[in-house]
Enzyme design. Structure first.
Site, PDB file in Angstrom:
ATOM      1  N   CYS A 293      38.950 161.058  -7.383  1.00  0.00           N
ATOM      2  CA  CYS A 293      40.063 160.222  -7.850  1.00  0.00           C
ATOM      3  C   CYS A 293      40.155 160.129  -9.372  1.00  0.00           C
ATOM      4  O   CYS A 293      41.263 160.208  -9.928  1.00  0.00           O
ATOM      5  CB  CYS A 293      40.007 158.820  -7.236  1.00  0.00           C
ATOM      6  SG  CYS A 293      38.385 158.054  -7.272  1.00  0.00           S
TER       7      CYS A 293
ATOM      8  N   ASP B 121      48.464 156.044  -7.422  1.00  0.00           N
ATOM      9  CA  ASP B 121      47.201 156.139  -6.692  1.00  0.00           C
ATOM     10  C   ASP B 121      46.789 157.587  -6.440  1.00  0.00           C
ATOM     11  O   ASP B 121      47.476 158.321  -5.723  1.00  0.00           O
ATOM     12  CB  ASP B 121      47.356 155.412  -5.348  1.00  0.00           C
ATOM     13  CG  ASP B 121      46.010 155.094  -4.726  1.00  0.00           C
ATOM     14  OD1 ASP B 121      45.026 155.794  -5.059  1.00  0.00           O
ATOM     15  OD2 ASP B 121      45.952 154.158  -3.905  1.00  0.00           O
TER      16      ASP B 121
ATOM     17  N   HIS C 297      44.446 158.636  -4.605  1.00  0.00           N
ATOM     18  CA  HIS C 297      43.793 158.808  -3.304  1.00  0.00           C
ATOM     19  C   HIS C 297      44.724 159.357  -2.238  1.00  0.00           C
ATOM     20  O   HIS C 297      44.327 159.557  -1.108  1.00  0.00           O
ATOM     21  CB  HIS C 297      43.214 157.480  -2.810  1.00  0.00           C
ATOM     22  CG  HIS C 297      42.208 156.900  -3.756  1.00  0.00           C
ATOM     23  ND1 HIS C 297      42.562 156.015  -4.747  1.00  0.00           N
ATOM     24  CD2 HIS C 297      40.874 157.089  -3.883  1.00  0.00           C
ATOM     25  CE1 HIS C 297      41.479 155.671  -5.450  1.00  0.00           C
ATOM     26  NE2 HIS C 297      40.441 156.314  -4.941  1.00  0.00           N
TER      27      HIS C 297
END
Lengths: 475, 431
Positions: A308, A432, A434
Site C-alpha cells: 500500500c 485508498d 488497497h
C-alpha cells in the site's frame, strides 16, 4: 495566441491540425545561405495557407470549408447550407458522434459535479489539388547539381476559442491568422535551433494557463529536451506574468483535450467524480493538478497486503511527472526498493522482498529518484489528526501535492481536506491504495475507494507519520 | 456460380467479321467493367499484325506480342474500363484452345498489374474472360478464370449480347494538379536512377491520392450512397469530382540528404472514370477515379522514360557538372467510341506529334476508325515551358523534346525489346 476561456460559458474550441510539407534545396552549406533558403521556404508555405486551395474538413462529418474563398456563399463550404454566417456551435449537428454520445451518458452521472468544459470541434488541414480545367499538361524538369535536400513535415496544430455568437466565417479567419502566426513561430524556432543542415522539427503544443488566461500555443523544437529550453520557458513565464517557481510550459504540462484519452490505462483524478461535503463555514482544500490512481494488483504486480505505501508513493510520483517536475516514469516496486538500497537505508536483500515501507522511506525515495524534498508530520495518536486541519489546508494551498499517511498497519493517500476554521470540523479526501479491482470509476467512487472520510477513519490510538512532498522551485 | 457477361451488340459483329477473314487464329482483348455479380464487355480489339509474320500462317500464338498489345491497350483506357480478358477465334476445338487461352489470360494480367502503383482492393473482381469463338460455327464459348490463383480451373460463364450496354453510363471527371519534387541520389543521375526515383515518388503520391478526400459535385457523400439515386433511369449523367489531399504525416530524417540532382513533375492532368448504370455507388466512383488519376500520371512518365531510354544515353550524361533539362510529357486526348454512349478511349500526344499520329495509333491498337475532328483535345492544354519559379537552377543546357517514334508494328517490337533490355539493366546495376 491567448484564448479566453470563461468557465461560466464554455463555448466551442475549434482545433485544426494537419501536416504541411516542407521541402527545400540547399546549394551550399554556408549558414547564411541556409537561413535564406529556410526563410524562403516558410514564405512559400505561408502563401499556400493563403491560397484558395486550402481546405478545412470537419472530422467525422461531411463539412468542408474553403476559408480563403470569397464570401460568395455557394463556394465557401459544403454542404450548401453552411455559410460564413453559420454559428460555430451549429456545426455540432453535422458531426457523427454515436459512440461518444452513449459513453458520455454513462459517465454523466459520475462526472455531474465537474466544471463544464468547452466542446471541441476537430478539423483537418488539407489542400485541394483539383481545379476547373483545362490546364497545361505535365512537364518534367531534371537538374543535375550537387546539393542538400531537406524534407520534413510540419505538424500544424492551431486552436481558437469561440463563444456562442461566433460564426464560422469569423472562426476560420482567426484559424488562418493562427496558422500564419504558427508558421512564423516555426520559422523562428527552426532558425534558432538549426545545426548545420539538420533541422529540428518545430512542434506546436498547447498549454492551459490558470486564472482564465486560457489556452496558449507554444512552438518547441522536437528533438531538444525540456532541460535545454529553460530560457524559452522563462521568457514565456514573464510574458504571461506567471510565477517563476512552478512549471507551466514543460512538455508534461501540455493540455489534454476532452477527446484525447490517456492510453496507459490509469485513471486520472478520480476525486473529481466524487460529491464533496459541505461543512458549516467550511472550505475545500484539494490537490492541484493531475495524478494517476495507483493501487494493489496493477501492472500485474500482486502486492496485496504489503504494497500500500508503495502504491501511495507511485501516486505521488505520477503527480510530479504530470506536473512536469520530472521526466522519470513512475517507479516500480523494485525500483523503489533499489533506491532505498542505493541511499543506504536498506540492505541489498530488500530488493524483491515484500517488506513494508513507511513515510520516512517515501521521503527518502522521493529525494533519491526525483530530487523532491518532503516534510514529515508526526502525530502521536490518530485522534490528534482532527486538529491538523490548518496545517493540511495550508499544505494544499501552497504545495497542492498528494500526501502519504502511514500508521497502524495501513498506508493511504490524502488528496484534500474539508475544514471549517470556526467549528473545527474536518473531513479527509482519501485515495485508498488497497483497492484490488479494475479501473472502474463508478465502482471506485461508489464504494469509497476514493472518497471523503471523517476523523473516525483513523485508528484513534495508533501513531501516524505523514509525508508532505514539497514542490521544487523550478520552471 | 458462373459469372455473367453482358456484351455490347457491336462486339458480336466485330467477332463475326474476323471469323470471315479466316487466315489462321485471331487473338485479341476484351474491354469493359466488372462489378459485383455482373460484368459488362464494352468493346473488343484484335491483336495487330506483326509485320514480319504478316500473311504467314501463324499457327503458334505469339504470347509476348499479345500481352504487349494488351498492355498498350490498357494504357489507352480511362478509369472504369480495363482489359477484362482475351479472345481467340479459330476453327480448333474449344478444349484445345483452353490451354493457350489460360496462358494468355494470366500473362496479360501479370504484365498489366506489374507496373500498377495502386494496391488491389478487397472488393476487386479477379475473374477474367477466356473466350473462344469458333470461326466456322461462330459459336462463342466463354469461361472465366480467377487470376489470383494460377491453378484455378476455368469456370463456364454466361455470354449474352445486348444493345446499348453503356448508353447510360455515368462519367466522373476532374482536372488535377501535380507538383512533385524528388531528389536524385548522389553520383547517380542516369535515366535509370531517375526512373527509380520517379517510381518511388509516384508510389508515395499514389498513397496520398488513395487516402485523399473525394467530393462528388461539391459534396462529401457516404461511401454507400447511390450515385445516380433520384435521377431518371435513362439519363446520361456527368459528375465533377474534387480531390483533397494531405501530405504523408510520417516524418522523415530531419537531417538533409546529399543529392546529385532533382526531378520535378509539375502540371495538370484530366482524369475521368466511367461507371456502369446499374446503381453505382459513391465508393466505386471514388475508387475508379483515383485509380485513373494515378494511372494517367504513371503511364505518361513511363512513356517519357521509354522514349529517353531509346535515345542515346550519351547526350544526357554530358561532361558538365551542372545541367538541366525540361521535358514535356504527352497530353491526354480522348476519342469517343461511336455507339457506346459517353464512353471514350484515350491516347497520349507528344508535343511534336500531330493528331494524325493519334488516329493512327487508335486504329492500330484499338482497331478504331476515328477522324481527327472526332478527337477531344480540349481537356488538356499543351505543356507550358516553365519559368524557373522553383529553386535556383543553373543555366539550362538543353531543352529537350523527345521525338516519338512513329508507330508501326516494328516500332512496337523495338519498344518491347528495349524495355526488356532496360529491365535487365536495372537488375545489373547495384542500387
Amino acid at each position: 495566441m491567448i484564448v479566453q476561456s470563461d468557465s461560466s460559458e464554455p463555448g466551442t474550441i475549434l482545433r485544426v491540425r494537419g501536416p504541411l510539407e516542407f521541402k527545400c534545396q540547399l546549394d551550399s552549406t554556408v549558414g547564411s545561405h541556409i537561413q535564406k533558403v529556410i526563410s524562403r521556404t516558410f514564405e512559400t508555405l505561408r502563401s499556400r495557407v493563403k491560397s484558395e486551395s486550402l481546405v478545412f474538413t470537419v472530422c467525422d462529418s461531411p463539412v468542408v470549408v474553403w476559408p480563403n474563398r470569397g464570401k460568395q456563399e455557394t463556394l465557401y463550404a459544403s454542404p450548401e447550407e453552411i455559410t460564413p454566417n453559420t454559428l460555430c456551435k451549429d456545426l455540432q449537428q453535422w458531426i457523427k458522434t454515436d459512440e461518444q454520445e452513449s459513453s458520455s451518458k454513462k459517465n454523466a452521472k459520475s462526472k455531474s459535479k465537474k466544471i463544464p468544459t468547452a466542446s471541441v470541434i476537430n478539423l483537418h488541414l488539407m489542400m485541394e489539388v483539383t481545379k476547373p480545367g483545362p490546364l497545361p499538361a505535365l512537364t518534367l524538369n531534371r537538374t543535375v547539381q550537387k546539393h542538400h535536400f531537406l524534407r520534413t513535415t510540419l505538424p500544424m496544430d492551431c486552436v481558437v476559442h469561440t463563444t456562442c455568437n461566433d460564426t464560422i466565417g469569423v472562426a476560420c479567419e482567426r484559424l488562418l491568422e493562427e496558422l500564419l502566426h504558427q508558421l512564423c513561430e516555426m520559422e523562428k524556432v527552426s532558425l534558432q535551433h538549426m545545426k548545420g543542415t539538420t533541422l529540428q522539427v518545430p512542434e506546436p503544443l498547447h498549454f492551459l494557463l490558470p486564472e482564465s488566461k486560457g489556452l496558449v500555443t507554444v512552438v518547441y523544437p522536437a528533438g531538444v529536451p525540456d532541460s535545454q529550453l529553460e530560457a524559452h520557458r522563462k521568457e514565456l513565464h514573464q510574458r504571461f506574468e506567471l510565477p517563476e517557481d512552478r512549471p507551466y510550459f514543460r512538455r508534461a504540462n501540455v493540455y489534454r483535450f476532452p477527446n484525447e484519452t490517456y492510453r496507459d490505462g490509469y485513471l486520472r483524478n478520480p476525486h473529481l467524480a466524487v460529491t464533496h461535503p459541505s461543512l458549516e463555514n467550511g472550505k475545500l482544500y484539494l490537490v492541484q493538478g493531475i495524478y494517476s490512481y495507483h493501487h494493489y494488483m496493477q501492472d500485474r504486480m500482486d502486492d496485496n497486503g504489503w504494497g500500500c505505501a508503495y502504491r501511495s508513493l507511485q501516486t505521488i510520483c505520477s503527480w510530479f511527472q504530470q506536473q512536469g517536475y520530472t521526466e522519470r516514469p513512475v517507479p516500480t516496486h523494485k525500483e523503489i526498493q533499489q533506491a532505498l538500497v542505493d541511499v543506504g537505508d536498506k540492505q541489498g536483500s530488500f530488493v524483491g522482498s515484500r517488506q513494508w515501507i513507511g513515510s520516512i522511506e517515501v521521503q527518502a525515495v522521493l529525494n533519491q529518484l526525483l530530487s523532491v524534498t518532503s516534510k514529515i508530520m508526526f502525530v502521536s495518536q490518530g485522534s490528534e489528526l482532527a486538529s491538523k486541519g490548518r496545517e493540511l489546508a495550508n499544505h494544499f494551498i501552497t504545495e497542492g501535492t498528494p500526501v502519504m499517511i502511514g500508521g497502524g498497519v495501513l498506508a493511504h493517500t490524502i488528496l484534500g481536506v474539508a475544514w471549517s476554521e470556526t467549528t473545527g470540523q474536518i473531513r479527509y479526501l482519501i485515495l485508498d491504495p488497497h483497492y484490488t479491482g479494475s479501473e472502474d470509476l463508478q465502482v471506485i467512487t461508489d464504494k469509497g475507494w476514493c472518497g471523503w472520510k471523517g476523523p473516525d477513519f483513523w485508528d484513534q490510538t495508533a501513531y501516524y507519520n505523514l509525508c508532505l512532498p514539497q514542490r521544487p522551485k523550478t520552471i | 456460380m458462373g459469372r455473367g457477361y453482358i456484351v455490347e451488340d457491336s462486339v458480336e459483329g466485330y467477332l463475326s467479321k474476323m471469323c470471315e477473314a479466316g487466315a489462321g487464329p485471331v487473338t485479341g482483348v476484351l474491354i469493359g467493367q466488372s462489378s459485383g455479380q455482373r460484368d459488362f464487355v464494352v468493346t473488343a480489339t484484335r491483336t495487330p499484325q506483326r509485320e514480319e509474320s504478316a500473311g504467314a500462317a501463324g499457327s503458334s500464338l505469339d504470347k509476348e506480342w499479345v500481352t504487349e498489345h494488351a498492355r498498350q491497350v490498357s494504357r489507352m483506357l480511362p478509369g472504369g474500363l480495363s482489359v477484362l480478358g482475351v479472345f481467340i477465334i479459330s476453327d480448333a476445338d474449344p478444349k484445345d484452345m483452353l490451354i493457350s487461352l489460360r496462358q494468355l489470360v494470366f500473362a496479360v494480367e501479370n504484365l498489366i498489374s506489374k507496373d500498377r502503383l495502386w494496391a488491389a482492393a478487397d472488393d476487386d473482381i479477379t475473374d477474367r474472360i477466356a473466350l473462344h469463338v469458333n470461326s466456322k460455327t461462330r459459336k462463342a464459348v466463354c469461361r472465366s478464370l480467377d487470376v489470383r490463383d494460377p491453378k484455378s480451373t476455368a469456370k463456364p460463364a454466361d455470354w449474352r449480347y445486348q444493345s446499348g450496354v453503356c448508353s447510360c453510363w455515368a462519367t466522373v471527371s476532374c482536372c488535377l494538379e501535380v507538383d512533385l519534387l524528388l531528389a536524385l541520389p548522389e553520383n547517380r543521375t542516369s535515366i535509370e536512377s531517375m526512373e527509380k526515383c520517379l517510381k518511388d515518388g509516384l508510389k508515395a503520391w499514389a498513397h496520398q491520392v488513395e487516402d485523399g478526400v473525394c467530393l462528388i459535385d461539391g459534396k462529401k457523400l457516404p461511401a454507400d450512397t447511390e450515385l445516380t439515386a433520384g435521377q431518371k433511369r435513362n439519363v446520361r449523367q456527368t459528375f465533377t469530382a474534387q480531390l483533397l489531399l494531405t501530405p504523408d504525416g510520417q516524418r522523415l530524417a530531419d537531417g538533409a540528404q546529399q543529392c546529385g540532382g532533382s526531378v520535378s513533375l509539375r502540371g495538370a492532368i484530366h482524369s475521368r472514370a466511367y461507371l456502369h448504370s446499374n446503381k453505382p455507388k459513391v465508393n466505386l466512383a471514388e475508387k475508379l477515379l483515383k485509380r485513373d488519376v494515378v494511372s494517367t500520371v504513371a503511364v505518361r512518365v513511363q512513356m517519357l522514360l521509354e522514349e529517353l531510354l531509346t535515345e542515346e544515353e550519351g547526350k544526357g550524361n554530358s561532361k558538365e557538372k551542372h545541367w538541366a533539362e525540361q521535358l514535356s510529357l504527352p497530353r491526354r486526348v480522348l476519342c469517343p467510341v461511336k455507339g457506346h454512349g459517353p464512353v471514350c478511349v484515350c491516347d497520349y500526344q507528344f508535343s511534336d506529334e500531330g493528331l494524325a499520329e493519334v488516329t493512327d495509333r487508335l486504329k492500330e491498337m484499338l482497331d478504331l476508325d476515328a477522324a481527327e475532328q472526332d478527337l477531344d483535345t480540349r481537356q488538356e492544354l499543351a505543356a507550358e515551358p516553365a519559368d524557373s519559379s522553383g529553386p535556383t537552377e543553373p543555366s539550362v543546357e538543353t531543352v529537350q523534346e523527345p521525338k516519338r517514334n512513329t508507330y508501326t508494328g516494328v516500332a512496337m517490337a523495338t519498344a518491347a525489346a528495349l524495355l526488356a533490355t532496360a529491365a535487365s539493366l536495372l537488375y545489373l546495376q547495384d542500387d
